[in-house]
Design an enzyme around this catalytic site. Sequence first.
Site, PDB file in Angstrom:
ATOM      1  N   HIS A  85      15.675  30.360   0.946  1.00  0.00           N
ATOM      2  CA  HIS A  85      15.926  31.708   1.444  1.00  0.00           C
ATOM      3  C   HIS A  85      17.109  31.801   2.408  1.00  0.00           C
ATOM      4  CE1 HIS A  85      11.543  31.157   0.637  1.00  0.00           C
ATOM      5  NE2 HIS A  85      11.774  32.230  -0.110  1.00  0.00           N
TER       6      HIS A  85
ATOM      7  N   SER B  62       9.418  36.488  -2.502  1.00  0.00           N
ATOM      8  CA  SER B  62       9.527  36.036  -1.111  1.00  0.00           C
ATOM      9  C   SER B  62      10.763  36.568  -0.396  1.00  0.00           C
ATOM     10  CB  SER B  62       9.527  34.501  -1.047  1.00  0.00           C
ATOM     11  OG  SER B  62      10.601  33.967  -1.797  1.00  0.00           O
TER      12      SER B  62
ATOM     13  N   ASP C 177      16.061  28.173   4.819  1.00  0.00           N
ATOM     14  CA  ASP C 177      15.320  27.016   4.321  1.00  0.00           C
ATOM     15  C   ASP C 177      15.838  26.686   2.919  1.00  0.00           C
ATOM     16  OD1 ASP C 177      14.166  28.884   2.618  1.00  0.00           O
ATOM     17  OD2 ASP C 177      12.201  28.880   3.588  1.00  0.00           O
TER      18      ASP C 177
END
Length: 373
Positions: free
Chosen positions: A330, A37, A327
């Site tokens: 990340h 991600s 978040d």
Amino acid sequence: MIKYLNIKTLFIIYAITFSFLVHGYNCKIVQFIFGDSLSDVGNNKYLSKSLAQASLPWYGIDFGNGLPNGRFSNGRTVADIIGDDMGLPRPPAFLDPSLNEDVILENGVNYASGGGGILNETGSYFVQRFGLYKQIELFQGTQELIRGKIGDKEAEKFFQEARYVVALGSNDFINNYLMPVYSDSWTYSDNTFVQYLTQTLGDQLTLLHRLGARKLMVFGLGPMGCIPLQRVLSTSGGCQDKTNKLALAFNQESSQLVSNLTSILPNATFRFGDAYDVVNDLITNPNKYGFNNSDSPCCSFGKIRPALTCVPASMLCKDRSKYVFWDEYHPSDSANELIAKEMMKKLGFKPVNQTESPSPSPGPAMAPSTDDN
């Protein structure tokens, strides 16, 4: 006159054909990105059953039109920023519907997938995600397309001149080994799991070399015990020491692995990018770099934590440029920019396609704000 024109036309065709045979297909240097991600630019957006999604507000708020674009951040990824500064085009997601042979030759491909890991079993509770073996399989399919487009010889040259990025591993710990729902958590000890992980990575890097990867960068792990998701597991709100030690052990083993592969694989220029110290210093001394928060996410669901991703009801911090984390998992665009710049200095990256102008580099904005943090 007609005969003369036909001879002239044939001569031009012959000259063009001869020039192609001598000089080859005029391909630029592109990059192929394999990751999770932290590097995903939209693959999971097209995986309809995946639970690892960055498709909700407020993702992408500081990028382009401000709408979610598949990146797990408010803005750019580290790979975006490093690629821009090196003059490399930003490769689109493999699952982007507009991807075709011409786009690949012009921009490369990004196979990164949120929730993916080095191990096939990692992140299985996300339902759909591409692990590294699957990403390499997709890359093999890409090679078939390009060989059909420009021929075997030119395709070999194209793929050998390309740049490769491999940046996975955090999910193998956070969404596998450190979770008791996975068998790896009770099958291995810390040391044997790190060995298992790096041995698997070695097999995968060797496979990429066999497929033509010559200039390849493997990125290590940052202090993943200090991400907000890990901090909430501590009664003090501090970093998880065990998790950070696992990251350090993985980096040490992976660095040695990359060095060994470079020495034994023909024409391989494999490098290891260790960002641990850079990110750790940023988290430990945020004010030194112009940040004022490095322990909680800018986008959060109030006091209910952890909300793993931003949701429409999430509250945003006042100034996104002052937060290290976007978040629970990340970094923010601003943090990614600082990490990318420091890594470029540390590793001495040089521009590749110097005639290319970098893609626009959005910076975090101040509004809308729904929180006073």
